[in-house]
Design a protein around this motif. Structure first.
Motif, PDB file in Angstrom:
ATOM      1  N   GLY A  77      47.825 -27.642 -12.714  1.00 55.35           N
ATOM      2  CA  GLY A  77      47.510 -26.831 -11.441  1.00 55.35           C
ATOM      3  C   GLY A  77      47.639 -27.061 -10.200  1.00 55.35           C
ATOM      4  N   PRO A  78      48.181 -27.324  -9.214  1.00 53.16           N
ATOM      5  CA  PRO A  78      47.607 -27.591  -7.986  1.00 53.16           C
ATOM      6  C   PRO A  78      49.191 -26.363  -7.928  1.00 53.16           C
ATOM      7  CG  PRO A  78      47.603 -29.912  -8.299  1.00 53.16           C
ATOM      8  CD  PRO A  78      47.799 -29.429  -9.619  1.00 53.16           C
ATOM      9  N   LEU A  79      50.599 -26.364  -8.221  1.00 54.67           N
ATOM     10  CA  LEU A  79      51.110 -25.463  -8.498  1.00 54.67           C
ATOM     11  C   LEU A  79      50.894 -24.122  -9.230  1.00 54.67           C
ATOM     12  CD1 LEU A  79      54.390 -27.451 -10.232  1.00 54.67           C
ATOM     13  CD2 LEU A  79      53.622 -27.492  -8.212  1.00 54.67           C
ATOM     14  N   ALA A  80      50.159 -23.907  -9.976  1.00 51.69           N
ATOM     15  CA  ALA A  80      49.927 -22.345 -10.504  1.00 51.69           C
ATOM     16  C   ALA A  80      48.806 -22.591  -8.677  1.00 51.69           C
ATOM     17  CB  ALA A  80      48.907 -22.829 -11.468  1.00 51.69           C
ATOM     18  N   GLU A  81      47.751 -23.046  -8.444  1.00 48.72           N
ATOM     19  CA  GLU A  81      47.372 -22.622  -7.098  1.00 48.72           C
ATOM     20  C   GLU A  81      48.006 -21.951  -5.727  1.00 48.72           C
ATOM     21  OE1 GLU A  81      44.847 -21.300  -4.040  1.00 48.72           O
ATOM     22  OE2 GLU A  81      44.052 -22.801  -6.687  1.00 48.72           O
ATOM     23  N   ILE A  82      49.663 -22.568  -6.141  1.00 48.34           N
ATOM     24  CA  ILE A  82      50.517 -22.147  -4.891  1.00 48.34           C
ATOM     25  C   ILE A  82      50.971 -20.513  -5.325  1.00 48.34           C
ATOM     26  CG2 ILE A  82      52.951 -22.118  -4.411  1.00 48.34           C
ATOM     27  CD1 ILE A  82      52.536 -25.354  -4.106  1.00 48.34           C
ATOM     28  N   THR A  83      51.522 -20.482  -6.591  1.00 51.03           N
ATOM     29  CA  THR A  83      51.624 -19.184  -7.666  1.00 51.03           C
ATOM     30  C   THR A  83      50.402 -17.772  -6.793  1.00 51.03           C
ATOM     31  OG1 THR A  83      51.336 -19.821  -9.233  1.00 51.03           O
ATOM     32  CG2 THR A  83      53.642 -20.179  -8.959  1.00 51.03           C
ATOM     33  N   ARG A  84      48.896 -18.348  -6.752  1.00 56.09           N
ATOM     34  CA  ARG A  84      48.457 -17.352  -6.997  1.00 56.09           C
ATOM     35  C   ARG A  84      48.292 -16.914  -5.084  1.00 56.09           C
ATOM     36  NH1 ARG A  84      45.768 -20.836 -10.691  1.00 56.09           N
ATOM     37  NH2 ARG A  84      44.610 -21.892  -9.520  1.00 56.09           N
ATOM     38  N   ARG A  85      48.115 -17.632  -4.609  1.00 50.29           N
ATOM     39  CA  ARG A  85      47.657 -17.900  -3.352  1.00 50.29           C
ATOM     40  C   ARG A  85      49.026 -17.124  -2.559  1.00 50.29           C
ATOM     41  NH1 ARG A  85      47.517 -22.405   1.506  1.00 50.29           N
ATOM     42  NH2 ARG A  85      47.698 -20.683   3.741  1.00 50.29           N
ATOM     43  N   TRP A  86      50.699 -16.945  -3.363  1.00 45.65           N
ATOM     44  CA  TRP A  86      52.066 -15.800  -2.566  1.00 45.65           C
ATOM     45  C   TRP A  86      51.938 -15.448  -4.241  1.00 45.65           C
ATOM     46  CZ3 TRP A  86      51.688 -21.033  -0.198  1.00 45.65           C
ATOM     47  CH2 TRP A  86      51.627 -20.667   1.305  1.00 45.65           C
ATOM     48  N   PRO A  87      51.871 -14.432  -4.885  1.00 46.40           N
ATOM     49  CA  PRO A  87      51.599 -14.227  -6.166  1.00 46.40           C
ATOM     50  C   PRO A  87      53.237 -12.907  -5.260  1.00 46.40           C
ATOM     51  CG  PRO A  87      49.782 -12.651  -4.830  1.00 46.40           C
ATOM     52  CD  PRO A  87      50.042 -13.930  -4.371  1.00 46.40           C
TER      53      PRO A  87
END
Length: 94
Positions: A77-87
């Motif tokens: 989940g936290p890694l997915a949040e990073i990719t959502r922040r900087w698509p």
């Protein structure tokens, strides 16, 4: 999010995540054994436990107690949040 970057900044913690991503639900003993046999790391159980604490504080590892055993699971989940922040969009300037 700073916790995630701090947790990923250490090679040992990245190896722990690699092992948990490959096969979830490991005890501290199993993680220590894998790090020794597969990666040649001779760290103490206490050192690995501290690394797991950092990963858990960052939300990258979640635990479950069953009886006297504590099982560790990878949480992407936290890694997915990073990719959502900087698509990342397809770039055409290459």
């Amino acid at each position: 999010m700073a916790d995630v970057y701090h947790a990923l900044d250490d090679e040992t913690r990245r190896l722990v995540l690699d092992e948990l991503a490959a096969s979830d639900g490991k005890t501290l003993f199993e993680i220590c054994s894998l790090l020794t046999t597969r990666h040649g790391l001779g760290l103490t159980r206490q050192a690995i436990s501290q690394h797991l604490g950092v990963l858990e504080a960052a939300g990258l590892v979640v635990t479950e107690r069953r009886g006297r055993s504590k099982f560790h699971y990878f949480n992407p989940g936290p890694l997915a949040e990073i990719t959502r922040r900087w698509p990342v969009d397809e770039r055409t300037d290459r």
